[in-house]
Enzyme design. Structure first.
Site, PDB file in Angstrom:
ATOM      1  N   THR A  96      34.202 115.195  44.022  1.00  0.00           N
ATOM      2  CA  THR A  96      33.256 114.104  44.184  1.00  0.00           C
ATOM      3  C   THR A  96      33.926 112.844  43.664  1.00  0.00           C
ATOM      4  O   THR A  96      34.748 112.926  42.748  1.00  0.00           O
ATOM      5  CB  THR A  96      31.954 114.352  43.392  1.00  0.00           C
ATOM      6  N   CYS A 209      33.211 108.177  48.871  1.00  0.00           N
ATOM      7  CA  CYS A 209      32.201 109.208  48.645  1.00  0.00           C
ATOM      8  C   CYS A 209      32.605 110.348  49.562  1.00  0.00           C
ATOM      9  O   CYS A 209      32.896 110.122  50.743  1.00  0.00           O
ATOM     10  CB  CYS A 209      30.804 108.700  48.984  1.00  0.00           C
TER      11      CYS A 209
END
Length: 243
Positions: A96, A209
């Site tokens: 992430t 992202c």
């Protein structure tokens, strides 16, 4: 069973990868796939990656994000890191971008190296010979300094969209991409945001992202789009091979 149809194998993976995933699991899946594709590409035969996956409950992490309780989020991921160390991981990969906000807590939890997602991204940017880059991601990644400053330390000027564009990018990530929903209208909105960054002089755009590449790709921009999940997964696979 005869195996003469398989290519000759090269040395097997040396290091065990410890993946901290689930944020969201939609974007953790490409990590597993791409790491194994790289290992198969570089080792041949029937080789696959040696890895452990600790997948968190993203609902818990997201609640901490919204509350601004980064200390609790850091401790939760530090627990994951300790579990991976106990399981035999040789280094850590946090699947992430946003939660690299708490990279320090993870690094402090074990002696294992954390392969930071912004580093292979910066290397890819350097290969493009660009200096001004756009950054898309959650509002935390776009608005807080932890990610931008890591790229700036490598000599890049980082720009982000305006407030309304940031809000739309963030909303689409959490309300759609993290739950596996892809809308053409959202793809068009991202195209508009990317075009705005290019109009400000961005020579490339970082998809900061890991879910964003599920929605947009090279055909959606006039400049290179850097898929941070794939860059990160490639770097992890190569490190596991000691390359």
């Amino acid at each position: 069973m005869a195996t003469d149809s398989f290519p000759a194998s090269r040395p097997a993976p040396l290091r065990m990868i410890g993946l901290i995933g689930g944020m969201s699991w939609e974007s953790t899946l490409p990590y597993y796939r791409h790491i194994n594709e790289v290992v198969r590409r570089d080792c041949g035969g029937l080789h696959s990656a040696r890895l452990l996956l600790y997948s968190v409950d993203f609902a818990d992490i997201e609640a901490m994000q919204q509350a601004g309780d980064w200390e609790a989020a850091g401790e939760a991921l530090a627990d994951a890191a300790r579990a991976l160390q106990a399981g035999g991981a040789d280094f850590l990969v946090l699947c992430t971008n946003t939660m690299h906000r708490v990279a320090g807590a993870i690094e402090a939890a074990t002696p294992l190296r954390l392969l930071h997602i912004a580093d292979p991204t910066a290397e890819a940017l350097a290969s493009l010979d660009v200096r001004k880059v756009g950054l898309l991601g959650t509002r935390f990644t776009m608005e807080q300094p932890f990610y931008r400053e890591r790229l700036e330390a490598r000599g890049f000027e980082v720009i982000v969209p305006d407030a309304q564009d940031r809000a739309d990018v963030h909303r689409i990530i959490y309300e759609e991409l993290c739950v596996g929903v892809l809308h053409e209208a959202s793809r068009q909105r991202y195209r508009e945001v990317i075009a705005g960054l290019v109009a400000q002089g961005a020579g490339a755009v970082v998809l900061g992202c890991t879910e964003i590449a599920l929605l947009v790709g090279a055909e959606d921009a006039s400049v290179p789009l850097l898929d941070t999940a794939l860059l990160h997964a490639e770097a992890a696979a190569l490190r596991s091979l000691d390359l």
